[in-house]
Enzyme design. Structure first.
Site, short mmCIF file in Angstrom:
data_model
loop_
_atom_site.label_atom_id
_atom_site.label_comp_id
_atom_site.label_asym_id
_atom_site.label_seq_id
_atom_site.Cartn_x
_atom_site.Cartn_y
_atom_site.Cartn_z
CB SER D 63 -0.87 -0.07 1.18
OG SER D 63 -2.01 -1.00 0.92
CE LYS D 66 -3.99 1.22 -0.85
NZ LYS D 66 -4.55 0.29 0.16
CE1 TYR D 190 -4.66 -0.95 -4.53
CE2 TYR D 190 -5.53 -3.29 -4.40
CZ TYR D 190 -5.25 -1.94 -3.76
OH TYR D 190 -5.26 -1.93 -2.36
CE1 TYR D 238 -4.68 1.21 4.34
CE2 TYR D 238 -3.43 -0.22 5.76
CZ TYR D 238 -3.68 0.21 4.49
OH TYR D 238 -3.09 0.07 3.46
CB VAL D 256 -0.33 -5.55 4.06
CG1 VAL D 256 -0.16 -6.19 2.89
CG2 VAL D 256 -0.84 -6.68 4.90
#
Lengths: 303, 303, 303, 303
Positions: D63, D66, D190, D238, D256
């Site tokens: 992630s 991103k 993705y 998050y 992760v």
């Protein structure tokens, strides 16, 4: 009691109502249907079938198909089904994904979309969608004692083309291990089952196996029949199931095509259809007609 | 059909079961009750009352009281009630506050706590709680045809002392303008109504006004009676209402004291009690006994 | 950099804007305030205080008070506070009760209403509300170095009269054992803390203890100060905190009275006020003015 | 300040800790990684790159990618992006679907999975996934000034095979019209972007474009850079973003795979990696190391 007279009165009343609801618009095949139509058919315990209005016009049964797939799934799998889907009203919209996240991918009941996808996944059971759909159509034909009913290919194709939300539900359950077949197969089968086309007369006849009257087709055991009816009572109209029980007092299952199958235990299997929907997504005239029919006949299970 | 024989069989079966559930623990008055107890009473349409087990032991009816206050509120206010409370299963726990926030302070139905508080607020109607409670007790006494039933003051006091959650529900609805009396008055009345003590025999008798049989007390109109039964069917066991309909097939209302009032339309008013609860907060043995009774008698409304 | 010039430019720009938002309407004391007003005060690290507009008009600081009570609570209780309230943005409205139900009565952070009630409950700590409020006012006076600030009794009374929603939050937390004082005492104290009246000049001065500059009042340790600022950054504007960080890049705390306290670490304590609110419940002009100020000064912490 | 000394101290401390968290287990490629590993690299404003531990071991950035796709999407599309994705912390898990249902398919921010899928859909923009991924890899290589970084094909394949949850998010947004490319293309892109493999040294170098220091790669405008940092601060971890801001006080983005990219504006771009995760799904040792680094350097933006 003169049921035909009651049906005629209802037909006349419905024809006079200016507000006919709005047809579903998510696929062109449903959006284009004339909301002026209204049909009602009652299959009685004595074998007669009485009708009024457009009872021989074919329509898309959509979610009413969930009653037939549930019966099939219980036959195939028995109570094992209930480890994969619950038996409670959801308290949410028919296509809601909220509870899947908080309840580990187990849908609340077999009549919301997520639950119906699990049911379809169960009867698919590793087979080809074509084979599974053939079994389902055969089941409905046997129930209706009428071989002249089929899946509308245009509707099925359109459902598939607009099926992102249902695919999302299936993918989400797959993430939780609650899909056993490839998602595209289960969804494809589901889109086709929704596209079964029937008339009110055919649907009322097909519902007789849930009446629990003698001389009716016996497709499920009495105990299972009662349980399917209980689920129709508590969950058959999505988030308006309580209101339908309150107004009509009979177990029913509605579809976005404007059809409703209603069972008066021991007495009648009833199919009503009018394509215009109310705010809850159930047939506007169909719901009113059922309320009148229950009031006039005294068939409410609470009477 | 020998109903007494069926009751005796059920009583014997219940006595032999090792798992009796766990009594509610949130107030000492309930926590201390012996879970070995089990009672069952059936008031039949022919006037007979049959019992088994501890049918003459008094218990706290708790949420079963919501049936009586709903009947009273409908009598006072008619369908105007439905602008302040819905008629749908909630899909959430009996004491949940979630939907009040997303649905503008309107509870889903009169049988979850928030909805019952609205109902109580309706019958309070500016009066003193004492006067309102006197009317309620008088109503239940008239229904049961028995003046020897009362509110347990210790239980009421204890409910009040542990009443933060219900007070939160009431304050939240007050913030949305859905409480018409001071919150402490409505809550105080509610805590007392839950503390009504009755035996199974008394409760079965009190439920006869919902049976729809001739010669029964006529406290509400037949149409209203059917609607109360519909609500009991879809919402009477909180978030296990679907399962109760599925297993028993009769409208019922359970209470955290371990009592359940069940109506077999036209046939019987049934009260069962055993203080141990299952995971859903309904009487463990009571639920099983009702499933057996419905199966043996064939009284399911879906039969 | 000529900060006074920047303030003057902002004041001129604000005066010319036709859209001034809408004052809060839930109590008459706020609803009646003229939305034409705008004030801005900046307390710099060098000791100067620069202002523009209505910087000496008193207003109700409302939720900005949560910064002061948090500082007090951390002083009293240290990190023990974090067992009763979290440190995460809630993703919900300032007065939402949803997460209390799913997260066992522990509010997400000290700046939403539920969390602020826990903080107030902590500093109340068994004392009389009056004594607690006296300590709080003393703390703010010391921070601002100004004894001429007080609680507006009319506003406090009005908050109390319209306090059902906050009372619901407190009762709900009490049900989960997360209130240590009687709910009416904690709520009463909370309603009064929100009613503290200050001018922009006073508020900018009172915020200096969070600047981390030499010669500023030292009311909390540097480590604690950084943590309060982090909470202001992630949670200080309720469900628009992300947007404020995105546009302004400085930690701030807004109140429904139209005030915002913003800290530029090491550089300035800033108070802006204009009673008209935007859709998120934060000062409309105040938010725009802060975006301009951060852009012109380059004080964003991300610069 | 001797930053190398601080890094060495942190490396020593980390090596001695028995609790190293648990590596992600949803794909075998991550589950099999040795949790004993720890690396840290700091790219300073003066051009030096300091490291400790396994700073030259390649890991899956997941992630953290991103951040790069957001930068690319803002470059392609500008502020138009914000009509399709929000800027607020979600208050829910990284892969939650709840808010998509209640908020019309618009994800809360670009750093939760749903939001990142929208960002990827934006940069895909009708092109082939291969072409889009080539542009992304080229962007990261340019940022890191290192051509020796690539997408791990095994990880990408495995992501795809276990991608039901992300596919559900994409299908759900497609149902709301918030996907412009075929779902399988956006998801495929993705899954591959998450599989970019980098070392801490490479990642720290690649993050320099967000430092806002002179002589650093200039890949986005200063205003856009500040805004990306603000989003990293409020949404980068998050549902533990508030805690990271509270403990560390610097904008960061975790993955992760155990990596975290952290920016100290004007001072440093920092990459830390240790594959064991804490309960929130962020690197256990990585989070602790960052807290130590911020405390020792005084680089918190709130200092």
């Amino acid at each position: 009691m003169d049921v035909q007279r009651i049906l005629d009165d209802i037909g006349t009343d419905m024809a006079a109502r200016p507000d006919r609801g709005l047809a579903a618009t998510y696929i062109p095949e449903l959006a284009g249907i004339d909301p002026a139509q209204f049909g009602l058919a009652v299959a009685l315990a004595d074998g007669r079938v009485l009708t009024t209005g457009d009872a021989d016009v074919s329509f898309s049964i959509q979610s009413v198909s969930k009653v037939f797939t549930l019966a099939l799934a219980l036959g195939r799998q028995g109570d094992g089904l209930w480890s994969r889907v619950g038996r409670e009203p959801s308290g949410h919209a028919f296509n809601s994904i909220l509870q899947l996240e908080t309840e580990a991918g187990i849908p609340r009941n077999p009549f919301i979309n997520a639950g119906a996808l699990v049911v379809t996944d169960t009867i698919l059971d590793g087979r080809a969608p074509k084979e599974t759909l053939a079994e389902l159509v055969q089941f409905v034909r046997a129930a209706a004692d009428d071989d002249d009913l089929h899946i509308d290919a245009d509707v099925a194709r359109s459902e598939q083309a607009h099926g992102h939300r249902n695919t999302a539900l299936a993918e989400f359950m797959a993430a939780h291990g609650n899909m056993r077949n490839p998602v595209e197969k289960t969804c494809g089968t589901y889109f086709h089952q929704c596209a079964i086309a029937m008339t009110c007369r055919q649907l009322a006849l097909a519902g007789r196996f849930l009446m629990g009257a003698p001389d009716m087709p016996r497709l499920v055991s009495p105990a299972r029949m009662r349980r399917v009816l209980a689920l129709m009572m508590t969950c058959g109209h999505y988030d308006a199931s309580g209101d339908f029980a309150f107004r009509v007092g009979l177990p029913g299952k509605s579809g976005v095509g404007g059809g409703i199958l209603v069972i008066a235990p021991g007495r009648a299997s009833i199919a009503v259809w009018s394509p215009g929907l109310n705010a809850n997504g159930n047939s506007h005239l169909g719901s009113i007609a059922m309320e009148m029919l229950a009031a006039r006949t005294g068939w409410s299970v609470f009477d």
